[in-house]
Scaffold this motif. Sequence first.
Motif, PDB file in Angstrom:
ATOM      1  N   MET A   1      -6.073  67.710 -25.178  1.00  0.00           N
ATOM      2  CA  MET A   1      -6.030  66.707 -24.125  1.00  0.00           C
ATOM      3  C   MET A   1      -6.864  65.494 -24.535  1.00  0.00           C
ATOM      4  N   VAL A   2      -6.318  64.302 -24.291  1.00  0.00           N
ATOM      5  CA  VAL A   2      -6.948  63.072 -24.752  1.00  0.00           C
ATOM      6  C   VAL A   2      -7.065  62.094 -23.596  1.00  0.00           C
ATOM      7  N   TYR A   3      -8.199  61.407 -23.550  1.00  0.00           N
ATOM      8  CA  TYR A   3      -8.410  60.339 -22.590  1.00  0.00           C
ATOM      9  C   TYR A   3      -8.310  59.027 -23.350  1.00  0.00           C
ATOM     10  N   ARG A   4      -7.491  58.115 -22.858  1.00  0.00           N
ATOM     11  CA  ARG A   4      -7.201  56.879 -23.588  1.00  0.00           C
ATOM     12  C   ARG A   4      -7.873  55.692 -22.892  1.00  0.00           C
ATOM     13  N   ILE A   5      -8.700  54.968 -23.639  1.00  0.00           N
ATOM     14  CA  ILE A   5      -9.390  53.788 -23.111  1.00  0.00           C
ATOM     15  C   ILE A   5      -8.768  52.554 -23.755  1.00  0.00           C
ATOM     16  N   HIS A   6      -8.224  51.675 -22.922  1.00  0.00           N
ATOM     17  CA  HIS A   6      -7.472  50.516 -23.393  1.00  0.00           C
ATOM     18  C   HIS A   6      -8.360  49.266 -23.388  1.00  0.00           C
ATOM     19  N   PHE A   7      -8.417  48.601 -24.541  1.00  0.00           N
ATOM     20  CA  PHE A   7      -9.265  47.420 -24.723  1.00  0.00           C
ATOM     21  C   PHE A   7      -8.415  46.155 -24.801  1.00  0.00           C
ATOM     22  N   THR A   8      -8.990  45.062 -24.335  1.00  0.00           N
ATOM     23  CA  THR A   8      -8.476  43.725 -24.615  1.00  0.00           C
ATOM     24  C   THR A   8      -9.504  43.028 -25.506  1.00  0.00           C
ATOM     25  N   VAL A   9      -9.200  41.823 -25.931  1.00  0.00           N
ATOM     26  CA  VAL A   9     -10.164  41.061 -26.723  1.00  0.00           C
ATOM     27  C   VAL A   9     -11.448  40.850 -25.928  1.00  0.00           C
ATOM     28  N   GLU A  10     -11.308  40.565 -24.618  1.00  0.00           N
ATOM     29  CA  GLU A  10     -12.487  40.374 -23.771  1.00  0.00           C
ATOM     30  C   GLU A  10     -13.314  41.659 -23.684  1.00  0.00           C
ATOM     31  N   ASP A  11     -12.637  42.806 -23.649  1.00  0.00           N
ATOM     32  CA  ASP A  11     -13.356  44.082 -23.590  1.00  0.00           C
ATOM     33  C   ASP A  11     -14.186  44.309 -24.845  1.00  0.00           C
ATOM     34  N   LEU A  12     -13.617  44.013 -25.995  1.00  0.00           N
ATOM     35  CA  LEU A  12     -14.360  44.177 -27.246  1.00  0.00           C
ATOM     36  C   LEU A  12     -15.581  43.269 -27.262  1.00  0.00           C
ATOM     37  N   ALA A  13     -15.438  42.061 -26.734  1.00  0.00           N
ATOM     38  CA  ALA A  13     -16.553  41.117 -26.722  1.00  0.00           C
ATOM     39  C   ALA A  13     -17.676  41.580 -25.809  1.00  0.00           C
ATOM     40  N   ARG A  14     -17.347  42.343 -24.759  1.00  0.00           N
ATOM     41  CA  ARG A  14     -18.347  42.743 -23.769  1.00  0.00           C
ATOM     42  C   ARG A  14     -18.840  44.176 -23.938  1.00  0.00           C
ATOM     43  N   VAL A 173     -16.828  55.001 -35.997  1.00  0.00           N
ATOM     44  CA  VAL A 173     -17.820  55.923 -36.564  1.00  0.00           C
ATOM     45  C   VAL A 173     -18.734  56.563 -35.521  1.00  0.00           C
ATOM     46  N   ALA A 174     -18.692  56.118 -34.261  1.00  0.00           N
ATOM     47  CA  ALA A 174     -19.640  56.622 -33.268  1.00  0.00           C
ATOM     48  C   ALA A 174     -19.494  58.126 -33.034  1.00  0.00           C
ATOM     49  N   ASN A 175     -18.258  58.612 -32.969  1.00  0.00           N
ATOM     50  CA  ASN A 175     -18.027  60.040 -32.755  1.00  0.00           C
ATOM     51  C   ASN A 175     -16.702  60.425 -33.421  1.00  0.00           C
ATOM     52  N   PRO A 176     -16.675  60.448 -34.759  1.00  0.00           N
ATOM     53  CA  PRO A 176     -15.399  60.638 -35.457  1.00  0.00           C
ATOM     54  C   PRO A 176     -14.717  61.970 -35.177  1.00  0.00           C
ATOM     55  N   ARG A 177     -15.457  62.967 -34.725  1.00  0.00           N
ATOM     56  CA  ARG A 177     -14.841  64.271 -34.439  1.00  0.00           C
ATOM     57  C   ARG A 177     -13.984  64.222 -33.180  1.00  0.00           C
ATOM     58  N   CYS A 178     -14.391  63.402 -32.225  1.00  0.00           N
ATOM     59  CA  CYS A 178     -13.699  63.419 -30.926  1.00  0.00           C
ATOM     60  C   CYS A 178     -13.303  62.040 -30.431  1.00  0.00           C
ATOM     61  N   MET A 179     -13.482  61.001 -31.240  1.00  0.00           N
ATOM     62  CA  MET A 179     -13.055  59.660 -30.860  1.00  0.00           C
ATOM     63  C   MET A 179     -12.230  59.061 -31.997  1.00  0.00           C
ATOM     64  N   ARG A 180     -11.086  58.502 -31.651  1.00  0.00           N
ATOM     65  CA  ARG A 180     -10.237  57.888 -32.678  1.00  0.00           C
ATOM     66  C   ARG A 180      -9.814  56.499 -32.194  1.00  0.00           C
ATOM     67  N   TRP A 181     -10.130  55.501 -33.017  1.00  0.00           N
ATOM     68  CA  TRP A 181      -9.793  54.126 -32.679  1.00  0.00           C
ATOM     69  C   TRP A 181      -8.445  53.759 -33.302  1.00  0.00           C
ATOM     70  N   SER A 182      -7.492  53.399 -32.464  1.00  0.00           N
ATOM     71  CA  SER A 182      -6.190  52.908 -32.907  1.00  0.00           C
ATOM     72  C   SER A 182      -5.880  51.685 -32.062  1.00  0.00           C
ATOM     73  N   ALA A 183      -6.296  50.533 -32.576  1.00  0.00           N
ATOM     74  CA  ALA A 183      -6.286  49.288 -31.794  1.00  0.00           C
ATOM     75  C   ALA A 183      -4.975  49.104 -31.036  1.00  0.00           C
ATOM     76  N   PRO A 184      -5.087  48.777 -29.747  1.00  0.00           N
ATOM     77  CA  PRO A 184      -6.302  48.493 -28.961  1.00  0.00           C
ATOM     78  C   PRO A 184      -6.737  49.649 -28.076  1.00  0.00           C
ATOM     79  N   VAL A 185      -6.530  50.895 -28.528  1.00  0.00           N
ATOM     80  CA  VAL A 185      -6.815  52.065 -27.687  1.00  0.00           C
ATOM     81  C   VAL A 185      -7.822  52.969 -28.389  1.00  0.00           C
ATOM     82  N   LEU A 186      -8.801  53.460 -27.619  1.00  0.00           N
ATOM     83  CA  LEU A 186      -9.751  54.454 -28.099  1.00  0.00           C
ATOM     84  C   LEU A 186      -9.385  55.797 -27.473  1.00  0.00           C
ATOM     85  N   ASP A 187      -8.961  56.758 -28.310  1.00  0.00           N
ATOM     86  CA  ASP A 187      -8.652  58.112 -27.842  1.00  0.00           C
ATOM     87  C   ASP A 187      -9.921  58.949 -27.892  1.00  0.00           C
TER      88      ASP A 187
END
Length: 337
Positions: A1-14, A173-187
């Motif tokens: 099970m994965v929780y998906r966090i969706h980023f925009t350019v503004e989100d990355l800046a903040r 790199v913050a939590n490579p075992r359980c976090m995967r960055w695939s722009a613009p979504v963090l799983d």
Amino acid sequence: MVYRIHFTVEDLARTRVWPRSLPLMELGAAVRTLQEPGHGVRFRAWRRHALAGLRPDAAMVLELIRTRRWAPDFLTRAEAGSPEEVLERVRATPRARIRDDLAQAAADRPLPSWTRHLADDRDLFQQLCDSLDHTYRVLLSPHWQRITSNATAEAGMRTRQALAGGLEHLLTVANPRCMRWSAPVLDVALASGLEGDLHLEGRGLLLVPSYFAPRWSAVCTACQPQPVLTYPANSPSDAASFIACPPPPAHDRGAGSSSLAALLGHTRAAVLTSIGEHPGCSTNELARLSGTAPPTASRHAATLRGAGLVRTARHRNTVLHTLTALGANLLDAPRGG
């Protein structure tokens, strides 16, 4: 099970890293880790001392905060402040909030029968709060000062990573075992097992280090001004030693300081003490903290490293200094005349 966090350019800046631990989220992580075997040496001694110190009334908290299960938010919410302040705020939780949070947790799993009366029976709710206070005193309180000081060092290291490689690199790199960055979504694989989507909508994300979550992350979506995501801390400090070992007894540091100076010399003792109080400091920061010139601070740090009291880690062009377990024991040991 994965929780998906969706980023925009503004989100990355903040998006930013918080330089302190959040008491309730850290306590929730500690309760889950206590119930989850398989963390090896790092938590073995801590778990043994914790289980020996917990009273039966801790069962109320242990029944509501379960490994890989959603817990009521009022017990694990991401609130800044001292542990005492935050625990007192829990006691003032409105009845409507208690009902809503319990209903959300009940949708994930059956709750104990006594929770049906929790919102309306204030005496019962105060018993739960007493259970929460007791659980904090046993699981976290002996280690809290070191956890908070190491969170500052952790934030400094992560900020350097973001400056050197960009925020997307930090998310990778913050939590490579359980976090995967695939722009613009963090799983993210969450400690609660929650699955779904979170759209940040320009608010950004607050990243908070957790020392008692060796693998899983936790999320608080209702936080203001931005949602919170914890990740396993990977500070250059010797985090495993202060979690695994019971804390030393309190003592008079004034007398200890003079004894330490007699053993190491005043300047070297000041350098060791500065590293202990500011883990993860750079050589220039160490020089300012100890009142020495950078070459002098570097030389004494090298001597302490050779004696096994200090560990240094290089990040890009910066050298970061932290105590080893031996150095922490020497600094904390009571020293009499």
